[in-house]
Design a protein around this motif. Structure first.
Motif, short mmCIF file in Angstrom:
data_model
loop_
_atom_site.label_atom_id
_atom_site.label_comp_id
_atom_site.label_asym_id
_atom_site.label_seq_id
_atom_site.Cartn_x
_atom_site.Cartn_y
_atom_site.Cartn_z
N VAL A 74 0.85 -1.20 0.00
CA VAL A 74 0.00 0.00 0.00
C VAL A 74 0.88 1.25 0.00
CG1 VAL A 74 -1.88 1.22 1.16
CG2 VAL A 74 -1.75 -1.28 1.31
N ALA A 75 0.71 2.07 -1.02
CA ALA A 75 1.49 3.31 -1.12
C ALA A 75 0.68 4.45 -0.54
CB ALA A 75 1.83 3.58 -2.59
N SER A 76 1.20 5.08 0.50
CA SER A 76 0.52 6.20 1.14
C SER A 76 0.79 7.48 0.36
CB SER A 76 1.04 6.37 2.57
OG SER A 76 2.34 6.96 2.54
N ASP A 77 0.21 8.59 0.82
CA ASP A 77 0.48 9.90 0.21
C ASP A 77 1.59 10.65 0.96
OD1 ASP A 77 -1.41 9.45 -1.75
OD2 ASP A 77 -3.03 10.43 -0.63
N ARG A 78 2.28 9.96 1.84
CA ARG A 78 3.37 10.60 2.56
C ARG A 78 4.52 10.92 1.60
NH1 ARG A 78 1.96 6.43 6.24
NH2 ARG A 78 3.80 5.19 5.77
N ILE A 79 5.26 11.97 1.93
CA ILE A 79 6.41 12.37 1.11
C ILE A 79 7.60 12.59 2.04
CG2 ILE A 79 5.76 14.85 1.19
CD1 ILE A 79 6.86 15.02 -1.74
N SER A 80 8.77 12.18 1.56
CA SER A 80 9.98 12.45 2.34
C SER A 80 10.88 13.37 1.53
CB SER A 80 10.73 11.16 2.65
OG SER A 80 11.26 10.60 1.47
N THR A 81 11.61 14.18 2.25
CA THR A 81 12.63 15.00 1.60
C THR A 81 13.80 15.11 2.55
OG1 THR A 81 13.03 17.06 0.40
CG2 THR A 81 11.75 17.25 2.43
N PHE A 82 15.01 15.13 1.99
CA PHE A 82 16.22 15.10 2.81
C PHE A 82 16.11 13.99 3.86
CE2 PHE A 82 15.56 19.63 1.51
CZ PHE A 82 16.56 19.68 0.56
#
Ligand code: Q0Z
Length: 287
Positions: A27-35
């Protein structure tokens, strides 16, 4: 109806559940990571874009190598997958000199034992794509490894097989992306073995979270390239002066909307399919 599934793993932005002894739900969430930090604000539909892109490429590369995809669910963000015995290495292919490849080149003139010409600049296209395996770090960063180290982990014949398959996949997908104005600078693939010890492509493939996509019309070797998908987020975080340690900042609406638009644009540019058509029927990417 609700089904209680056994949770078997968490990634930074994805979850893995057991459906039965042979099948997993990714399941792919809508969370985003950066750095390397997951932000408190979600990007609506990001998980659907990544799931759709991955399924699109699984459907189109099945002739090169079988993959784990069994079905895309109606929600557009969940995929049913064959459960594999995953190989203990990350299979990275680099066509351009970026990220840890660039760092290693600056320090040693080599990447994973590949001797490269001198005088290359950051983001430069390599004379030919190279296979650069890495260890799977449980916490922290994957570490680039030489062929000999990877061979100790998976054996020589399996190494030669994954290298050849990964290079063939990169050649196929990067050619198609380039025809749509996108440079696939590099990509990380994960393979597993099925019950007959046959090699199967697993995890996610050719998404912006597992690859570097650069807009070809803005390509300027000699420095870092703008990211197709996360540049608004990075620019906003840089302008804030955030020190890149958790917790990350909340994103304002214009950054969220601009970033969502970039993900949808990536989906439509690469697949040639309208994102609304995917939302209406996720199986459109499999045709
Ligand atoms: C993928 C991961 C995620 C956490 C295990 N087909 C498969 N068979 C067996 N194992 C995996 C797969 Cl895809 C597998 N991961 C990575 C994904 C959350 C970890 F969504 N770990």
């Amino acid at each position: 109806m609700s089904e209680a599934l056994t949770h078997v793993g968490s990634g930074k932005v994805r979850e893995l559940y057991a459906l039965d002894a042979d099948r997993l739900l990714l399941v792919a969430s809508d969370r985003i990571s950066t750095f390397d930090v997951v932000l408190p604000t979600e990007i609506p539909d990001k998980g659907r874009v990544l799931t759709g892109l991955s399924a699109f490429w699984f459907a189109r590369t099945a002739e090169f190598v079988p993959n784990h995809l069994l079905a895309v669910r109606d929600d557009g963000r969940s995929t049913e997958c064959r459960r594999l015995e995953m190989l203990p290495i990350e299979c990275v292919v680099r066509g351009y000199l970026s990220g840890s490849g660039w760092k290693d080149y600056l320090t040693t003139g080599r990447v994973c034992g590949h001797e490269l010409p001198s005088g290359l600049v950051e983001s430069q296209r390599l004379p030919e794509p190279i296979f650069t395996p890495a260890t799977k770090a449980v916490t922290g960063h994957d570490e680039n490894i030489e062929r000999s180290v990877a061979v100790e982990l998976i054996g020589e014949s399996r190494y030669d097989e994954v290298e050849a398959v990964a290079l063939a996949l990169y050649a196929f997908v990067s050619d198609q992306a380039r025809e749509h104005g996108i440079i696939l600078a590099d990509t990380k693939l994960e393979f597993g073995l099925d019950e007959n010890d046959r090699l199967v492509l697993g995890d996610e493939a050719f998404t912006p979270d597992s690859s570097r996509f650069w807009p070809a019309d803005q390509y300027r070797p000699g420095g870092a390239q703008p990211s197709f998908d996360k540049q608004f987020v990075r620019d906003y975080c840089e302008a804030l002066g955030w020190d890149k340690t958790p917790p990350g900042p909340e994103l304002p609406d214009d950054v969220v909307e601009g970033t969502r638009a970039r993900y949808v644009e990536a989906f439509e540019t690469i697949t040639g399919i309208e994102f609304d058509a995917y939302l209406a029927d996720p199986e459109v990417v499999l045709a």
